[in-house]
Design a protein around this motif. Structure first.
Motif, short mmCIF file in Angstrom:
data_model
loop_
_atom_site.label_atom_id
_atom_site.label_comp_id
_atom_site.label_asym_id
_atom_site.label_seq_id
_atom_site.Cartn_x
_atom_site.Cartn_y
_atom_site.Cartn_z
N MET A 1 0.84 -1.20 0.00
CA MET A 1 0.00 0.00 0.00
C MET A 1 0.87 1.24 0.00
O MET A 1 1.90 1.28 0.66
CB MET A 1 -0.91 0.01 1.24
N GLU A 2 0.43 2.26 -0.77
CA GLU A 2 1.20 3.50 -0.84
C GLU A 2 1.25 4.18 0.53
O GLU A 2 0.28 4.17 1.28
CB GLU A 2 0.54 4.45 -1.84
N ARG A 3 2.40 4.76 0.83
CA ARG A 3 2.58 5.47 2.10
C ARG A 3 2.65 6.96 1.84
O ARG A 3 3.31 7.41 0.90
CB ARG A 3 3.85 4.98 2.81
N MET A 4 1.98 7.73 2.69
CA MET A 4 1.91 9.17 2.54
C MET A 4 2.55 9.85 3.74
O MET A 4 2.40 9.38 4.87
CB MET A 4 0.45 9.64 2.42
N GLN A 12 -3.55 16.45 5.80
CA GLN A 12 -4.17 15.18 6.13
C GLN A 12 -5.69 15.26 6.01
O GLN A 12 -6.32 14.34 5.48
CB GLN A 12 -3.78 14.74 7.54
N GLN A 44 -10.53 1.73 4.36
CA GLN A 44 -9.11 1.66 4.72
C GLN A 44 -8.48 3.02 4.46
O GLN A 44 -8.48 3.51 3.34
CB GLN A 44 -8.40 0.61 3.87
N SER A 45 -7.96 3.66 5.51
CA SER A 45 -7.29 4.95 5.32
C SER A 45 -5.89 4.72 4.78
O SER A 45 -5.31 3.64 4.97
CB SER A 45 -7.22 5.72 6.64
N PRO A 46 -5.30 5.70 4.11
CA PRO A 46 -3.93 5.54 3.62
C PRO A 46 -2.97 5.33 4.79
O PRO A 46 -3.20 5.82 5.90
CB PRO A 46 -3.65 6.88 2.91
N SER A 48 -0.05 6.54 6.60
CA SER A 48 0.51 7.89 6.58
C SER A 48 1.33 8.16 7.83
O SER A 48 1.16 7.50 8.85
CB SER A 48 -0.60 8.94 6.46
N TRP A 87 4.10 5.37 11.38
CA TRP A 87 3.21 5.09 10.26
C TRP A 87 1.88 4.61 10.84
O TRP A 87 1.86 3.72 11.69
CB TRP A 87 3.80 4.01 9.36
N SER A 89 -2.47 3.71 10.12
CA SER A 89 -3.57 3.46 9.20
C SER A 89 -4.75 2.91 9.97
O SER A 89 -4.57 2.22 10.98
CB SER A 89 -3.14 2.46 8.11
#
Length: 305
Positions: A1-4, A12, A44-46, A48, A87, A89
């Motif tokens: 999954m992409e991480r922000m 945000q 599902q939130s990113p 981040s 990190w 999520s």
């Protein structure tokens, strides 16, 4: 999954499609109910990273959350927090009522008190698994965070201080209910222990500076020496675990301490410069303005009006 990586709370909020019209780019405190996400479930939130403290009070919701590589369940009555650099999520199966409070370290030091980590050392812990509490206990938290929400939406000139005082009570309740069986050795792997020890060392260092016990601010190599680590290794651990290099940590801690002293003491700018180990006041003034956009004098005037 992409991480922000979000630099501001406004970034945000925008990423989650939450309203940002009442937020400035430098906002350092927010409180809202996650039901306002208006998402279909499951959601599902990113993944981040945000350099703020996050407190979550789950009155009625189900799901789980991720902190770094650890998963924790969420259910009605769950209370938990995370500190800067992780990190994070969420995976929500349902949300009826969840209060999320986010704030910076500077907000805590300026509006709760400037030695907050002495009274509440658990805020420096590497991880804090959420705990589920009974209805009666949760109702006490709910009464407090609803008052915080009301203060945040008010136009009172003292609203930040009111929020700060209410949050003292919340932190005392967390300390009383959850921290009786706290075991710092159960927090995680070697890197987690290094991060925790570094946090504690930094806090003690700035306490010693502010009290006049020390006359010079530590650099990265000094913190590494205190922890008996090579500076490059300490920097790599801190950066990998929190997303910020040592230099950024030191700069942010110095600014947080300076802001607190400017707001809560009558010390002159020159005295504050010495207290935080910056040496000449001209150097401190340039450093402070580079990080805040204001001179120390203008910052003090704006917060004492």
């Amino acid at each position: 999954m992409e991480r922000m990586i979000y630099q501001t709370l406004q970034d945000q909020y925008a990423a989650l499609n939450l309203p940002t019209s009442l937020m400035g780019p430098d906002e350092d405190f927010t409180i809202f109910d996650l039901k306002d996400l208006n998402r279909t479930f499951p959601f599902q939130s990113p993944v981040s990273r945000l350099n703020f403290f996050v407190f979550v009070f789950v009155k009625d919701a189900t799901g789980h959350y991720l902190v770094d590589d650890q998963h924790y369940p969420i259910g009605p009555g769950t209370v938990y927090f995370t500190n800067p650099g992780h990190w994070r999520s969420f995976n929500w199966l349902s949300i009826n009522s969840v209060c999320l409070v986010t704030m910076s370290e500077s907000f805590l030091k300026e509006n709760v008190h400037n030695r907050i980590f002495e009274e509440f050392p658990f805020l420096l812990s590497e991880t804090f698994p959420g705990k589920m509490i009974g209805h009666a206990l949760f109702a006490e938290f709910e009464e407090l965070y609803e008052q915080v929400k009301k203060a945040h939406l008010s136009s009172s000139a003292y609203r930040r201080r009111i929020i700060g005082n209410l949050f003292v009570v919340i932190l005392l309740k967390i300390k009383e209910i959850f921290w009786k069986d706290y075991d710092p050795h159960a927090e995680g792997d070697r890197h987690s222990v290094i991060v925790r020890d570094f946090n504690i060392l930094v806090e003690q260092h700035y306490k010693d500076l502010a009290s006049g016990k020390l006359k010079r601010g530590f650099q990265a190599r000094d913190f590494a020496a205190q922890l008996q680590l090579h500076p490059n290794y300490l920097n790599s651990v801190i950066k990998s675990k929190t997303g910020r290099p040592l230099s950024t940590w030191i700069a942010e801690k110095t600014i947080a301490e300076a802001r607190s002293l400017l707001m809560n003491t009558s010390l002159s700018v020159k005295e504050i410069s010495c207290r935080i180990g910056c040496g000449r006041s001209a150097h401190f003034g340039a450093f402070f303005k580079r990080h805040t956009g204001l001179s120390p004098a203008k910052f003090r005037a704006g917060n004492n009006s």
